[in-house]
Enzyme design. Structure first.
Site, PDB file in Angstrom:
ATOM      1  N   ALA A 140      30.042 -66.888  40.631  1.00  0.00           N
ATOM      2  CA  ALA A 140      30.323 -68.260  40.496  1.00  0.00           C
ATOM      3  C   ALA A 140      29.063 -69.355  41.290  1.00  0.00           C
ATOM      4  O   ALA A 140      28.942 -70.235  40.811  1.00  0.00           O
ATOM      5  CB  ALA A 140      31.622 -68.763  41.178  1.00  0.00           C
ATOM      6  N   THR A 141      28.281 -68.651  42.054  1.00  0.00           N
ATOM      7  CA  THR A 141      27.050 -69.405  42.441  1.00  0.00           C
ATOM      8  C   THR A 141      26.170 -69.751  41.655  1.00  0.00           C
ATOM      9  O   THR A 141      25.870 -70.844  41.619  1.00  0.00           O
ATOM     10  CB  THR A 141      26.451 -68.523  43.754  1.00  0.00           C
ATOM     11  OG1 THR A 141      27.267 -68.199  44.794  1.00  0.00           O
ATOM     12  CG2 THR A 141      25.102 -69.343  44.321  1.00  0.00           C
ATOM     13  N   THR A 188      19.929 -59.020  30.426  1.00  0.00           N
ATOM     14  CA  THR A 188      20.992 -57.979  29.949  1.00  0.00           C
ATOM     15  C   THR A 188      22.293 -58.027  30.536  1.00  0.00           C
ATOM     16  O   THR A 188      22.454 -58.027  31.658  1.00  0.00           O
ATOM     17  CB  THR A 188      20.546 -56.613  30.086  1.00  0.00           C
ATOM     18  OG1 THR A 188      18.937 -56.580  29.798  1.00  0.00           O
ATOM     19  CG2 THR A 188      21.181 -55.554  29.406  1.00  0.00           C
ATOM     20  N   CYS A 190      31.024 -66.749  53.519  1.00  0.00           N
ATOM     21  CA  CYS A 190      29.347 -67.159  53.475  1.00  0.00           C
ATOM     22  C   CYS A 190      28.967 -67.739  54.716  1.00  0.00           C
ATOM     23  O   CYS A 190      27.659 -67.556  54.951  1.00  0.00           O
ATOM     24  CB  CYS A 190      29.281 -67.912  52.140  1.00  0.00           C
ATOM     25  SG  CYS A 190      29.865 -67.433  50.605  1.00  0.00           S
TER      26      CYS A 190
END
Length: 367
Positions: free
Chosen positions: A77-78, A230, A312
């Protein structure tokens, strides 16, 4: 250890693990099995099979989102939030605005973009959109479920306000996806697999059809030409399986979270709830108690996994920016803890965990 930190990450679902293993396997030449390790950009048979698995996963993840958009896998998500805000600001140069309680992955982007910061009330819910703070031809960031206090934000109202000024609405749906319905008004939606019992290292950005968002990473033109690098079929398959399971268990998981919420409320009458009791996801409990030192509480109840707020920022020693934005005094913020539960949390485990936390509080002289 009793795990009560579901907002930080969730246990990997057995179904997601099983889905991943096929795409981690090497070839078994004796059995004629090429394995699933191939690069999904390769045009040979094994590569096409890997590419097909990625597309199945894409459909599974998108099934819980509004119709009329494209889903791009990211590293998490970051990355999705950085992509949406930095590249979105290039495409929509009229300015940026965002809620004061956004996750740091959004908030630090907002700060670098000199965004207007939109306030929240003491209940942790955003105040009604102020047209003077909404940019024209820009981007507005409004998360759906806050990661620290669990409050549900009026994303649809902010989408309407953004669209009235020809701006886009970015929704951080990391804590909401698979748990609460995603509103139709968002133009960009960021997701993370490991918050819904999927693997770490993969997320997604959903982009509404017609939104012209420039690529964030260039090089090999993977992910429909929008995100080079990739793609991991194993991570995609795990995300897809977790999403499919979340869709299947949506009502059952919600009912289980409600039962655990009621149990916690009954066991913690002396604690004060941070944020609205009604406008919130009931798998997130952020509470405080006068006289408690949250950091010491974590040390004394070391066999219980919980947090002081965002994973975080838990080690920074700083007071939660979410609680500050809500007007919580510093002493009360330092007396606050966050508990999270979900699908694999038993009632007995929650009861034992809360009793251990209460016992640790008594060591600080708080009865």
């Amino acid at each position: 250890m009793i795990y009560l930190d579901y907002q930080a990450t969730t246990p990997l679902a057995p179904e997601a693990r099983a889905a991943m293993l096929r795409w981690l396997a090497g070839p078994d030449e004796g059995a004629g099995d090429p394995g699933g390790f191939a690069n999904p950009s390769s045009t040979h048979k094994a590569g096409r099979a890997a590419a097909a698995a990625v597309e199945v996963a894409r459909d599974q993840v998108a099934a819980l989102l509004p119709r009329g958009g494209r889903l791009f896998f990211t590293s998490g998500a970051t990355e999705a939030l950085n992509w949406a805000l930095f590249r979105g600001a290039e495409a929509m140069p009229g300015g940026v605005a965002g809620l004061s309680i956004e996750h740091a992955a959004s908030l630090q982007c907002l700060e670098r973009l000199n965004a207007a910061i939109l306030p929240v009330g003491a209940d942790g819910v955003a105040l009604p959109p102020d047209p003077a703070l909404i940019p024209e031809n820009g981007i507005v960031a409004a998360m759906l479920v806050n990661n620290e206090v669990g409050t549900i934000q009026p994303v649809a109202d902010f989408a309407d306000a953004a669209h009235a000024k020809h701006s886009l609405l970015l929704c951080d749906a990391v804590q909401a996806y698979g748990r609460v319905a995603i509103p139709d008004g968002a133009d960009l939606i960021a997701l993370s697999a490991h918050k819904i019992h999927g693997p770490k290292g993969i997320g997604a950005l959903w982009v509404r059809d017609g939104v012209d968002l420039p690529p964030f990473m260039v090089g090999g033109a993977q992910e429909l030409g929008m995100r080079s690098g990739t793609v991991s079929p194993a991570l995609c398959a795990g995300f897809g399986a977790a999403a499919a399971l979340a869709a299947e268990r949506f009502d059952a998981d919600a009912a289980h979270a409600e039962r655990l919420w009621s149990l916690a409320m009954d066991m913690l009458p002396e604690w004060t709830l941070n944020g609205s009791a009604e406008r919130r996801y009931h798998g997130n409990l952020n509470i405080r108690r006068e006289g408690v030192n949250g950091l010491r509480l974590m040390s004394d109840a070391r066999d219980i996994a919980f947090s002081l707020g965002s994973a975080c920022g838990s080690g920074s020693g700083k007071v939660s920016h979410v609680l500050r934005a809500m007007g919580v005094a510093e002493a009360d913020a330092r007396a606050s803890i966050r508990l999270g539960w979900g699908r694999y949390t038993s009632e007995q485990a929650l009861r034992d965990g809360l009793n251990a936390i209460k016992a640790a509080a008594r060591l600080q002289g708080v009865n």
